[in-house]
Scaffold this motif. Sequence first.
Motif, PDB file in Angstrom:
ATOM      1  N   GLU A 150      16.681  52.273  27.941  1.00 33.60           N
ATOM      2  CA  GLU A 150      15.723  51.212  28.248  1.00 33.60           C
ATOM      3  C   GLU A 150      15.654  50.221  27.080  1.00 33.60           C
ATOM      4  O   GLU A 150      15.569  50.603  25.921  1.00 33.60           O
ATOM      5  N   GLY A 151      15.747  48.940  27.415  1.00 34.87           N
ATOM      6  CA  GLY A 151      15.675  47.892  26.402  1.00 34.87           C
ATOM      7  C   GLY A 151      17.030  47.492  25.839  1.00 34.87           C
ATOM      8  O   GLY A 151      17.112  46.567  25.033  1.00 34.87           O
ATOM      9  N   GLN A 152      18.096  48.173  26.239  1.00 36.93           N
ATOM     10  CA  GLN A 152      19.442  47.840  25.764  1.00 36.93           C
ATOM     11  C   GLN A 152      20.259  47.285  26.923  1.00 36.93           C
ATOM     12  O   GLN A 152      20.136  47.739  28.058  1.00 36.93           O
ATOM     13  N   ASN A 153      21.114  46.315  26.625  1.00 36.21           N
ATOM     14  CA  ASN A 153      21.949  45.725  27.659  1.00 36.21           C
ATOM     15  C   ASN A 153      23.238  46.503  27.894  1.00 36.21           C
ATOM     16  O   ASN A 153      23.811  46.440  28.954  1.00 36.21           O
ATOM     17  N   SER A 154      23.705  47.208  26.887  1.00 35.22           N
ATOM     18  CA  SER A 154      24.959  47.950  26.985  1.00 35.22           C
ATOM     19  C   SER A 154      24.745  49.296  27.671  1.00 35.22           C
ATOM     20  O   SER A 154      23.646  49.846  27.647  1.00 35.22           O
ATOM     21  N   SER A 155      25.811  49.810  28.227  1.00 36.13           N
ATOM     22  CA  SER A 155      25.769  51.160  28.793  1.00 36.13           C
ATOM     23  C   SER A 155      26.999  51.910  28.301  1.00 36.13           C
ATOM     24  O   SER A 155      28.002  51.291  27.916  1.00 36.13           O
ATOM     25  N   ALA A 156      26.911  53.223  28.317  1.00 38.22           N
ATOM     26  CA  ALA A 156      28.012  54.068  27.860  1.00 38.22           C
ATOM     27  C   ALA A 156      28.481  54.932  29.019  1.00 38.22           C
ATOM     28  O   ALA A 156      27.666  55.472  29.765  1.00 38.22           O
ATOM     29  N   LYS A 157      29.798  55.052  29.159  1.00 36.68           N
ATOM     30  CA  LYS A 157      30.335  56.001  30.143  1.00 36.68           C
ATOM     31  C   LYS A 157      30.123  57.391  29.543  1.00 36.68           C
ATOM     32  O   LYS A 157      30.436  57.625  28.391  1.00 36.68           O
ATOM     33  N   VAL A 158      29.562  58.304  30.363  1.00 39.35           N
ATOM     34  CA  VAL A 158      29.223  59.635  29.867  1.00 39.35           C
ATOM     35  C   VAL A 158      29.754  60.711  30.807  1.00 39.35           C
ATOM     36  O   VAL A 158      30.046  60.445  31.973  1.00 39.35           O
ATOM     37  N   GLN A 159      29.840  61.916  30.254  1.00 34.92           N
ATOM     38  CA  GLN A 159      30.285  63.083  31.015  1.00 34.92           C
ATOM     39  C   GLN A 159      29.285  64.188  30.771  1.00 34.92           C
ATOM     40  O   GLN A 159      28.892  64.440  29.631  1.00 34.92           O
ATOM     41  N   ARG A 160      28.868  64.851  31.838  1.00 39.32           N
ATOM     42  CA  ARG A 160      27.886  65.932  31.698  1.00 39.32           C
ATOM     43  C   ARG A 160      28.533  67.157  31.075  1.00 39.32           C
ATOM     44  O   ARG A 160      29.645  67.551  31.433  1.00 39.32           O
ATOM     45  N   LEU A 161      27.828  67.758  30.132  1.00 38.09           N
ATOM     46  CA  LEU A 161      28.351  68.932  29.439  1.00 38.09           C
ATOM     47  C   LEU A 161      27.834  70.233  30.015  1.00 38.09           C
ATOM     48  O   LEU A 161      28.480  71.265  29.891  1.00 38.09           O
ATOM     49  N   ASP A 162      26.662  70.256  30.580  1.00 36.66           N
ATOM     50  CA  ASP A 162      26.119  71.508  31.123  1.00 36.66           C
ATOM     51  C   ASP A 162      25.476  71.314  32.469  1.00 36.66           C
ATOM     52  O   ASP A 162      25.436  70.278  33.014  1.00 36.66           O
TER      53      ASP A 162
END
Length: 162
Positions: A150-162
Amino acid sequence: MRLLSTLALSSLLALAPLVAVAQQSYVNIEQRLSAEQMQATGLDALSSAQLALLNKLLSQEQAVVAQQVEQSVRDEQKGKPPERASKEPISSTLKGSFSGWSNGTVFELANGQRWRVTEGSLSLGKGKTQQNPKVTIAPGLFSGWYLQVEGQNSSAKVQRLD
């Protein structure tokens, strides 16, 4: 972590009956239905070749379903969401302070999930941090999941670990 183990075990126990049913060997349709049911459905009018083909098709379909159920159970055991899992966005907060991310950064959410950044980077700048910021993790248009703070324009591609 104990909660996650409990949830995984609960999911596995809930899926166990499905796996047992899916792994049963196929029983021919004429053995599953009574003579009255065969007549009511018109299956009694099929030739032996047609009945054999119907049984073959149903058996193959059962094998595919069994494979899908087994894969879902394996995914649950690994802590991965099932393929057919809801693609609804996840809303939570990050645990602790946040100052950005880079490839390999692992985030733990308040809901207990852990996610690793696989693409992207962001730095809030020297000395700038946020405490327990709200986050949304949403499915990408074609594949993958993306984390947005919240409050950031960028996003990160993520992978669930658990």
